[in-house]
Scaffold this motif. Structure first.
Motif, short mmCIF file in Angstrom:
data_model
loop_
_atom_site.label_atom_id
_atom_site.label_comp_id
_atom_site.label_asym_id
_atom_site.label_seq_id
_atom_site.Cartn_x
_atom_site.Cartn_y
_atom_site.Cartn_z
N MET A 1 0.83 -1.18 0.00
CA MET A 1 0.00 0.00 0.00
C MET A 1 0.88 1.24 0.00
SD MET A 1 -3.33 -0.14 2.49
CE MET A 1 -2.55 -1.25 3.63
N LYS A 2 0.40 2.25 -0.70
CA LYS A 2 1.08 3.54 -0.78
C LYS A 2 0.16 4.59 -0.17
CE LYS A 2 4.31 1.76 -3.42
NZ LYS A 2 5.56 1.38 -2.84
N TRP A 3 0.72 5.78 0.06
CA TRP A 3 -0.08 6.87 0.64
C TRP A 3 -1.30 7.19 -0.23
CZ3 TRP A 3 0.29 8.15 5.45
CH2 TRP A 3 1.50 8.06 6.12
N THR A 4 -1.22 6.93 -1.52
CA THR A 4 -2.33 7.22 -2.42
C THR A 4 -3.48 6.23 -2.30
OG1 THR A 4 -1.16 6.03 -4.17
CG2 THR A 4 -0.88 8.42 -4.12
N ASP A 5 -3.28 5.14 -1.61
CA ASP A 5 -4.32 4.13 -1.42
C ASP A 5 -5.21 4.48 -0.22
OD1 ASP A 5 -3.36 2.51 -3.57
OD2 ASP A 5 -1.77 1.77 -2.23
N ILE A 6 -5.80 5.65 -0.29
CA ILE A 6 -6.55 6.24 0.83
C ILE A 6 -7.61 5.29 1.37
CG2 ILE A 6 -8.05 8.16 1.51
CD1 ILE A 6 -5.20 9.09 0.85
N HIS A 7 -8.44 4.76 0.49
CA HIS A 7 -9.56 3.94 0.94
C HIS A 7 -9.11 2.60 1.51
CE1 HIS A 7 -12.45 6.84 -0.41
NE2 HIS A 7 -11.83 6.92 -1.56
N ASP A 8 -8.10 2.01 0.90
CA ASP A 8 -7.57 0.75 1.42
C ASP A 8 -6.96 0.96 2.81
OD1 ASP A 8 -8.31 -0.61 -0.87
OD2 ASP A 8 -6.36 -0.31 -1.84
N ILE A 9 -6.25 2.06 2.98
CA ILE A 9 -5.67 2.38 4.28
C ILE A 9 -6.77 2.58 5.31
CG2 ILE A 9 -4.41 4.15 5.58
CD1 ILE A 9 -2.66 4.54 3.04
N ALA A 10 -7.82 3.30 4.94
CA ALA A 10 -8.92 3.54 5.88
C ALA A 10 -9.58 2.23 6.31
CB ALA A 10 -9.96 4.46 5.23
N ILE A 11 -9.77 1.32 5.40
CA ILE A 11 -10.36 0.01 5.73
C ILE A 11 -9.46 -0.75 6.69
CG2 ILE A 11 -10.96 -2.26 4.79
CD1 ILE A 11 -11.90 -0.69 2.23
N GLU A 12 -8.17 -0.76 6.40
CA GLU A 12 -7.22 -1.46 7.26
C GLU A 12 -7.18 -0.84 8.66
OE1 GLU A 12 -5.45 -4.27 6.69
OE2 GLU A 12 -6.56 -4.41 4.82
N LEU A 13 -7.22 0.48 8.74
CA LEU A 13 -7.21 1.16 10.04
C LEU A 13 -8.48 0.87 10.83
CD1 LEU A 13 -5.65 4.59 9.07
CD2 LEU A 13 -4.59 2.80 10.46
N ALA A 14 -9.61 0.87 10.15
CA ALA A 14 -10.87 0.57 10.82
C ALA A 14 -10.86 -0.85 11.38
CB ALA A 14 -12.04 0.75 9.85
N ASP A 15 -10.28 -1.78 10.64
CA ASP A 15 -10.17 -3.16 11.11
C ASP A 15 -9.17 -3.29 12.26
OD1 ASP A 15 -12.03 -3.94 9.24
OD2 ASP A 15 -10.55 -4.75 7.83
N ALA A 16 -8.05 -2.57 12.16
CA ALA A 16 -6.99 -2.69 13.15
C ALA A 16 -7.29 -1.96 14.46
CB ALA A 16 -5.68 -2.17 12.57
N HIS A 17 -8.12 -0.90 14.37
CA HIS A 17 -8.40 -0.07 15.54
C HIS A 17 -9.91 0.19 15.67
CE1 HIS A 17 -4.09 0.71 15.91
NE2 HIS A 17 -4.09 0.89 14.61
N PRO A 18 -10.70 -0.87 15.89
CA PRO A 18 -12.17 -0.69 15.93
C PRO A 18 -12.64 0.15 17.12
CG PRO A 18 -11.56 -2.90 16.62
CD PRO A 18 -10.30 -2.25 16.11
N GLU A 19 -11.83 0.28 18.14
CA GLU A 19 -12.22 1.03 19.33
C GLU A 19 -11.96 2.53 19.20
OE1 GLU A 19 -7.90 0.59 19.58
OE2 GLU A 19 -9.47 -0.75 18.91
N VAL A 20 -11.31 2.94 18.12
CA VAL A 20 -10.91 4.33 17.96
C VAL A 20 -11.97 5.13 17.21
CG1 VAL A 20 -9.20 5.84 16.85
CG2 VAL A 20 -8.46 3.77 18.03
N ASP A 21 -12.26 6.32 17.73
CA ASP A 21 -13.14 7.27 17.04
C ASP A 21 -12.26 8.06 16.08
OD1 ASP A 21 -14.78 9.29 16.16
OD2 ASP A 21 -15.21 10.09 18.15
N PRO A 22 -12.40 7.86 14.76
CA PRO A 22 -11.52 8.54 13.82
C PRO A 22 -11.68 10.06 13.80
CG PRO A 22 -13.22 7.34 12.65
CD PRO A 22 -13.35 6.96 14.09
N THR A 23 -12.77 10.57 14.36
CA THR A 23 -12.93 12.03 14.39
C THR A 23 -12.07 12.66 15.48
OG1 THR A 23 -14.82 11.96 15.91
CG2 THR A 23 -15.30 11.87 13.55
N ALA A 24 -11.57 11.85 16.40
CA ALA A 24 -10.82 12.38 17.54
C ALA A 24 -9.34 11.98 17.52
CB ALA A 24 -11.46 11.89 18.84
N ILE A 25 -8.87 11.47 16.40
CA ILE A 25 -7.49 10.99 16.34
C ILE A 25 -6.52 12.14 16.03
CG2 ILE A 25 -7.58 10.37 13.91
CD1 ILE A 25 -5.90 7.89 14.67
#
Length: 64
Positions: A1-25
């Motif tokens: 993955m590269k920085w340009t893979d925005i949506h793939d990164i977002a999916i991976e982060l959501a899976d890796a950190h389900p307890e995190v509120d992304p609006t407060a990061i």
């Protein structure tokens, strides 16, 4: 993955950190989490504020 893979990164982060509120990061945490993803393979310094904002928004959209 590269920085340009925005949506793939977002999916991976959501899976890796389900307890995190992304609006407060913090962008420093977001940057660190992106470069720590196992599939991530890009220059760590290229993740600027605009890219991090786009990833954060995609993550928000993913969990909404």
């Amino acid at each position: 993955m590269k920085w340009t893979d925005i949506h793939d990164i977002a999916i991976e982060l959501a899976d890796a950190h389900p307890e995190v509120d992304p609006t407060a990061i913090r962008f420093t945490d977001l940057h660190n989490w992106v470069v720590e993803l196992p599939e991530f393979d890009d220059d760590h310094q290229r993740g600027g504020e605009k890219v991090l904002e786009a990833i954060q928004q995609a993550w928000i959209d993913e969990v909404a």
